[in-house]
Design an enzyme around this catalytic site. Structure first.
Site, PDB file in Angstrom:
ATOM      1  N   ARG A  66       0.829  -1.217   0.000  1.00 25.91           N
ATOM      2  CA  ARG A  66       0.000   0.000   0.000  1.00 25.91           C
ATOM      3  C   ARG A  66       0.854   1.254   0.000  1.00 25.91           C
ATOM      4  NH1 ARG A  66      -2.699  -3.752   2.913  1.00 25.91           N
ATOM      5  NH2 ARG A  66      -1.583  -3.179   4.796  1.00 25.91           N
ATOM      6  N   GLU A 103       6.619 -11.021  14.722  1.00 30.20           N
ATOM      7  CA  GLU A 103       6.234 -11.602  16.013  1.00 30.20           C
ATOM      8  C   GLU A 103       6.644 -13.077  16.050  1.00 30.20           C
ATOM      9  OE1 GLU A 103       2.376 -11.733  18.965  1.00 30.20           O
ATOM     10  OE2 GLU A 103       2.137 -11.087  16.894  1.00 30.20           O
TER      11      GLU A 103
HETATM   12  P1  AMP Z   1       5.288  -3.078  11.034  1.00 27.36           P
HETATM   13  O1  AMP Z   1       6.510  -3.625  10.349  1.00 27.36           O
HETATM   14  O2  AMP Z   1       4.859  -3.870  12.219  1.00 27.36           O
HETATM   15  O3  AMP Z   1       5.423  -1.592  11.338  1.00 27.36           O
HETATM   16  O4  AMP Z   1       4.083  -3.264  10.026  1.00 27.36           O
HETATM   17  C1  AMP Z   1       3.880  -2.345   9.010  1.00 27.36           C
HETATM   18  C2  AMP Z   1       3.327  -2.983   7.765  1.00 27.36           C
HETATM   19  O5  AMP Z   1       2.270  -3.911   8.039  1.00 27.36           O
HETATM   20  C3  AMP Z   1       2.758  -1.903   6.878  1.00 27.36           C
HETATM   21  O6  AMP Z   1       3.238  -2.113   5.556  1.00 27.36           O
HETATM   22  C4  AMP Z   1       1.254  -2.034   6.998  1.00 27.36           C
HETATM   23  O7  AMP Z   1       0.671  -1.930   5.739  1.00 27.36           O
HETATM   24  C5  AMP Z   1       1.004  -3.402   7.611  1.00 27.36           C
HETATM   25  N1  AMP Z   1       0.153  -3.359   8.826  1.00 27.36           N
HETATM   26  C6  AMP Z   1       0.546  -3.660  10.097  1.00 27.36           C
HETATM   27  N2  AMP Z   1      -0.469  -3.553  10.964  1.00 27.36           N
HETATM   28  C7  AMP Z   1      -1.546  -3.148  10.249  1.00 27.36           C
HETATM   29  C8  AMP Z   1      -2.918  -2.822  10.584  1.00 27.36           C
HETATM   30  N3  AMP Z   1      -3.387  -2.885  11.832  1.00 27.36           N
HETATM   31  N4  AMP Z   1      -3.735  -2.424   9.579  1.00 27.36           N
HETATM   32  C9  AMP Z   1      -3.265  -2.336   8.309  1.00 27.36           C
HETATM   33  N5  AMP Z   1      -2.014  -2.619   7.927  1.00 27.36           N
HETATM   34  C10 AMP Z   1      -1.152  -3.035   8.876  1.00 27.36           C
END
Ligand code: AMP
Length: 178
Positions: A66, A103
């Site tokens: 996205r 995780e």
């Molecule tokens: P992180 O590496 O944990 O910061 O996860 C970020 C990535 O996961 C991004 O590319 C987001 O598009 C996706 N993502 C993580 N959590 C969500 C959520 N609650 N809703 C939508 N997309 C998420």
């Protein structure tokens, strides 16, 4: 263009929370209603790139998947190139790869070896900052090439996950913070 800029509350109202997607316990933040609204989509690009003008940025990097939507539009606004950071195995040419912890288990992001030049000035954009693992890994790739990260921008930040600690070497901008 100032009149395009929506208030954070308007973006927040448009972002749809979908409980238990893609698995139980996840509150998925669906940005498609923002994209479908011409004013909110264009305005979100203005906000994500606020303070930057054409000539200040060489490339806008979008994070799979996205992030591509926002980063590509931002690149056109800033007359900069667009560079995708993708999940491992998607880019056809030679790549640099960076692992990061999930995780449970590991994930890997990749960029084409020739996508950026050392010294390039870049903005990094993704739709959402959760734990920060993805953005930190994408930043590490950019740094390994020797490019300079001017700012990392997100439409949404889940601040309760504390991701800013992982990104504290960079200016971080989020439009809607939960
Ligand atoms: P992180 O590496 O944990 O910061 O996860 C970020 C990535 O996961 C991004 O590319 C987001 O598009 C996706 N993502 C993580 N959590 C969500 C959520 N609650 N809703 C939508 N997309 C998420």
């Amino acid at each position: 263009m100032t009149d395009l800029r929506p208030a954070a509350s308007e973006l927040e109202q448009a972002i749809r929370n979908v409980p238990d997607f893609p698995k139980p316990g996840i509150q998925f933040k669906d940005i498609t209603p923002v994209l479908a609204d011409a004013r909110l989509f264009a305005g979100s690009i203005e906000l994500l790139t606020e303070g930057y003008k054409p000539g200040m940025v060489d490339a806008v990097i979008g994070i799979d998947a996205r992030g591509f939507i926002f980063a590509a539009a931002a690149a056109i606004n800033l007359k900069a190139g667009f560079v995708p950071v993708r999940k491992k195995g998607k880019l056809p040419f030679r790549t640099l790869e960076q692992d990061y912890a999930l995780e449970y288990g590991l994930a890997t992001v990749a960029v084409h070896v020739d996508a950026l030049k050392p010294g390039s000035r870049v903005l990094l954009i993704d739709d959402l900052l959760a734990t920060g693992g993805t953005a930190a890994a994408a930043s590490a790739l950019v740094e390994r090439i020797g490019a300079t990260i001017l700012q990392i921008s997100f439409l949404i930040e889940l601040s309760f996950l504390g991701a800013r600690n992982k990104l504290n070497r960079y200016p971080v901008r989020s439009l809607v913070v939960y």
